[in-house]
Scaffold this motif. Structure first.
Motif, short mmCIF file in Angstrom:
data_model
loop_
_atom_site.label_atom_id
_atom_site.label_comp_id
_atom_site.label_asym_id
_atom_site.label_seq_id
_atom_site.Cartn_x
_atom_site.Cartn_y
_atom_site.Cartn_z
N TYR A 105 -26.81 16.55 47.46
CA TYR A 105 -27.98 17.68 47.79
C TYR A 105 -29.31 16.82 47.77
N GLU B 6 -33.73 20.25 53.68
CA GLU B 6 -32.69 20.02 52.90
C GLU B 6 -31.60 19.61 53.76
N ASN B 7 -30.44 19.09 52.67
CA ASN B 7 -29.40 18.59 53.50
C ASN B 7 -28.33 18.68 52.22
N ALA B 8 -27.36 19.29 52.36
CA ALA B 8 -26.31 19.62 51.35
C ALA B 8 -24.84 19.21 52.09
N ARG C 31 -21.08 19.96 55.88
CA ARG C 31 -22.33 20.75 55.43
C ARG C 31 -21.59 22.03 54.50
N ASP D 65 -26.41 25.08 53.26
CA ASP D 65 -27.24 24.16 53.73
C ASP D 65 -27.86 24.74 54.97
#
Length: 186
Positions: free
Chosen positions: A68, A92-94, A112, A116
């Motif tokens: 994350y 954000e990026n998860a 993803r 996310d």
């Protein structure tokens, strides 16, 4: 592993700006794993199992990974002429494993994560209504000191995946798309 960094600056007496980074990386997270799962093909399920004399089961496998990363921007305006404002943007990026649908391909569920949303922007404002000083004491007690406030939130959408409620290959589970056509018919 978790990472955090935050920088705060106060450009004016009433204003605070924060820029931050937050992230984590996890490995060997537990996931349930289907044991003796039949290979996708038409025909009898039991004959397609690696061990046809045994049924199906579940086990715990420590193989999942996730990461994350987020950029956080916050602006706080302390009370100035009766107005307080706070606004915060998180980009954000998860990425991680969303469970293993196919025990023969653990990477099939990688992508993803369901939490996310890409971005989240929240703003709030509080306004203190001025109380005239020439009001009598009773009027100031009843009509003075009122506040009005609002909160607004915008966020990106959850990840999208094409799924089918029909059983496609194994008579056990629903399936989801695993191919993207880039030069298909227009």
């Amino acid at each position: 592993q978790k990472y955090n960094m935050n920088l705060q600056v106060s450009p004016t007496k009433y204003t605070v700006v924060e820029v931050g980074y937050s992230g984590f990386h996890s490995i060997r997270r537990a996931t349930s794993w289907r044991v003796n799962y039949p290979t996708p093909a038409p025909g009898d399920l039991q004959s397609r199992r690696p061990y046809p004399l045994l049924g199906e089961g579940f086990g715990i496998f420590f193989q999942n990974a996730a990461r994350y990363n987020a950029l956080e921007l916050t602006l706080r305006q302390r009370q100035w002429r009766g107005l307080n404002v706070t606004t915060a943007l998180t980009v954000e990026n998860a990425i991680g494993d969303n469970g293993s649908i196919d025990p023969y391909n653990f990477a099939y569920g990688h992508g993803r994560l369901s939490n996310d949303y890409g971005y989240n922007w929240v703003s709030s404002a509080i306004y203190t209504v001025p109380t005239p000083g020439n009001w009598n004491r009773l009027a100031r007690q009843v009509l003075g000191g009122w506040q009005t406030s609002t909160i607004v939130q915008f966020q990106g959408g959850a990840p999208f995946s094409v799924n089918s409620s029909q059983t496609m290959n194994d008579d056990i589970d629903s399936s989801r798309a695993d191919a993207v056509v880039t030069n298909g018919p227009s």
